[in-house]
Design a protein around this motif. Structure first.
Motif, short mmCIF file in Angstrom:
data_model
loop_
_atom_site.label_atom_id
_atom_site.label_comp_id
_atom_site.label_asym_id
_atom_site.label_seq_id
_atom_site.Cartn_x
_atom_site.Cartn_y
_atom_site.Cartn_z
N THR A 266 -1.40 0.74 4.39
CA THR A 266 -1.93 0.98 4.96
C THR A 266 -2.08 0.93 6.13
O THR A 266 -3.02 1.84 7.54
N LEU A 267 -1.61 -0.01 7.19
CA LEU A 267 -1.35 -1.10 8.16
C LEU A 267 -1.21 0.40 8.98
O LEU A 267 -1.59 0.94 9.89
N HIS A 268 0.10 0.43 8.71
CA HIS A 268 0.74 1.65 9.38
C HIS A 268 -0.10 2.92 10.28
O HIS A 268 0.39 3.59 11.16
N LEU A 269 -0.81 3.61 9.07
CA LEU A 269 -1.55 4.44 9.03
C LEU A 269 -2.65 4.16 9.69
O LEU A 269 -3.42 4.98 10.59
N ARG B 71 9.46 7.15 13.83
CA ARG B 71 9.68 5.90 13.65
C ARG B 71 9.15 5.38 12.12
O ARG B 71 9.35 4.56 11.59
N ARG B 72 8.40 6.26 12.18
CA ARG B 72 6.86 6.18 11.49
C ARG B 72 7.73 6.90 9.93
O ARG B 72 7.33 6.30 9.37
N GLY B 73 7.82 7.45 9.80
CA GLY B 73 9.24 8.60 8.79
C GLY B 73 10.48 7.34 8.53
O GLY B 73 9.56 6.97 6.83
N GLN B 74 10.76 6.82 9.30
CA GLN B 74 11.56 5.52 8.60
C GLN B 74 10.61 4.47 8.75
O GLN B 74 11.75 3.81 7.50
N TYR B 75 10.01 4.04 8.60
CA TYR B 75 9.55 2.93 8.38
C TYR B 75 9.11 3.05 6.97
O TYR B 75 8.63 1.98 6.29
#
Length: 509
Positions: free
Chosen positions: A301-304, A369-373
């Protein structure tokens, strides 16, 4: 004369006895078994006498962390700029290396970059798997009201059946249309496309992919036959129609004489398809959801939580409800929607009503970037990724191992198997292989398994994107002519011989 006659009679009797015995052996398939015993026994003894290199000690079956790059660096993902590679063209610019990540058309094996095996190695078998090529987005990934149409008038999708052995059929293809008597609005884009379908340019990419492979494995290496032979060359698809759309062009690229000719491709029943994969595996699903999409795990959840403002901007343009979990538990839906537009040279979307509120390239890059992560985290960075992928893709891995064994012991005449699959297939494969750098497998992403022999021993090379794959697992390492028994030991250790462990791995209990 009597002595001669006696000798002749004895010869005839012995000959008849021989042919009677031969006939009995043939009738009971014993001749074939005797042949196999003699041939494969001698092959095994030659391999043993050759003292083939084996894995040193026990094969390591544990998870190993991938390399740290900008892809899985959360600080860069949230605060950085740009996106790795290209997202707006099938043609990687000449100013960049062909191996550069290209979401629209990933690098694959082709003559210009292919490195031949060292002298003395003989290619025995090739099996490859790749994602389908570029397509329209899935309907579930389109906005409630798309502001422009998407037409697919530059291609035709055929759906028809032919009775065997003597039947014929009209070549029926679908033409999407709407009528003024049907006042209901279709989901997603208006126009003449299916959502999804491989687009015209995606079909062209597929055909070129097939041609590039043939130029290497026939033109450069003389391995594939010049004309199609179903006993030595095999193709496989999933139950999703887009893989068959790609397969038709792959085959046309490899064997143009088959254009408009029937070609059988292998497919497993939908409920147990190992290639998609579609078989039920509750334990894997539970494990994925415990640390990934939809979970409350802090490291997910950090990146969200760091993307609240980005989601707010995307929602303001798309009209998606901010409480819709499918669009906000991860970036998959926005990624598919935006990347599909850019791969087909369509503009990034604006809010309905001729609003100046539009998604910018900077914001699209932030989504990418987020999708790749996310894919790196789900399939490599989390320690739980290996058991989850092993359970959910383990049957296909066992099938691969069986195919390699059949090529070694000579029990199969097939020398080339070509699997057209999905990002979920290739992601799980890379997860099991423990690729040292994980990415979201883009359109046409390809993994090739090349089996070689040398001096009675067998070796394996794995190519990912046309380059030798490097695994974080020390037993695999740089998979460049490693003893095939090392790889088979790794697969067997994880999933069991002929996937014997998979039912237990998939059991939720």
């Amino acid at each position: 004369m009597r002595g001669t006659n006696s000798a002749f009679t004895g010869l005839v009797t012995d000959s008849l006895t021989f042919f009677n015995i031969f006939g009995q052996l043939w009738q009971n398939n014993m001749f074939i078994k005797l042949r196999d015993l003699l041939f494969f026994g001698s092959l095994a003894s030659r391999a043993a006498s050759a003292q083939c290199p084996q894995s040193s000690g026990t094969v390591d079956l544990s998870w190993h962390t991938p390399n740290k790059t900008n892809i899985n660096n959360l600080s860069f993902v949230v605060n950085g700029t740009g996106a790795n590679g290209f997202y707006n063209t099938s043609m990687t610019p000449a100013t960049a290396a062909y191996s550069t990540y290209n979401w629209c058309n990933m690098p694959h094996v082709r003559q210009e970059e292919y490195v031949k095996a060292a002298q003395g190695y003989k290619m025995e078998y090739v099996e490859l798997i790749h994602r389908h090529h570029k397509r329209t987005p899935y309907a579930a990934n389109t906005f409630p009201h798309e502001t422009y149409t998407w037409d697919c008038d530059d291609e035709a999708l055929f759906y028809y059946g032919t009775p065997r052995p003597d039947g014929t059929s009209a070549q029926v293809n679908w033409q999407v249309y709407t009528s003024d008597s049907n006042t209901l609005a279709p989901e997603g884009f208006n126009g003449t496309c299916q959502f999804p379908q491989i687009t015209g340019s995606g079909l062209n990419d597929s055909r070129q992919h097939g041609k590039d492979l043939f130029d290497v494995y026939h033109g450069l290496l003389g391995f594939l036959p010049a004309t199609y032979d179903s006993k030595s060359v095999s193709y496989r698809v999933t139950n999703n129609q887009i893989t068959s759309q790609v397969a038709g062009q792959i085959i046309d690229g490899q064997y143009p004489s088959l254009a408009n000719q029937p070609v059988s491709v292998a497919i497993q029943p939908d409920s147990i398809d190992s290639l998609e994969p579609a078989y039920t595996c509750e334990a894997a699903s539970d494990l994925y959801s415990s640390y990934g999409v939809g979970s409350s795990a802090a490291n997910w959840t950090l990146h969200l939580n760091d993307s609240v403002s980005l989601f707010a901007k995307l929602d303001s343009v798309s009209g998606i409800n901010s409480s819709d979990p499918d669009w906000h538990n991860w970036f998959d839906h926005y990624f598919d929607n935006l990347s599909a537009r850019l791969c087909h040279q369509k503009p990034l979307p604006c809010e309905a009503g001729d609003s100046p509120n539009c998604i910018t390239q900077t914001e699209a890059d932030a989504v990418f970037r987020r999708g790749q992560y996310e894919y790196s985290f789900i399939y490599r960075d989390s320690p739980a990724s290996l058991p989850a992928s092993t359970a959910s893709f383990g049957i296909w891995m066992a099938e691969l191992a069986s195919n390699l064994r059949a090529a070694i012991n000579g029990s199969s005449s097939t020398i080339y198997r070509h699997n057209v699959a999905h990002d979920g297939s290739v992601s799980r494969l890379l997860s099991i292989l423990q690729a040292d750098v994980m990415v979201w497998p883009g359109m046409g992403s390809e993994v090739v398994f090349e089996l070689y022999s040398k001096s009675g021993c067998y070796y394996l090379r794995i190519l990912w994107g046309g380059q030798v794959l490097r695994s974080s697992n020390p037993s695999l390492g740089l998979v460049d002519m490693i003893p095939v028994q090392t790889f088979l030991g790794y697969v067997d250790g994880l999933v069991g011989l002929k996937a014997a462990k998979v039912p237990g791995l998939c059991s939720s209990s």
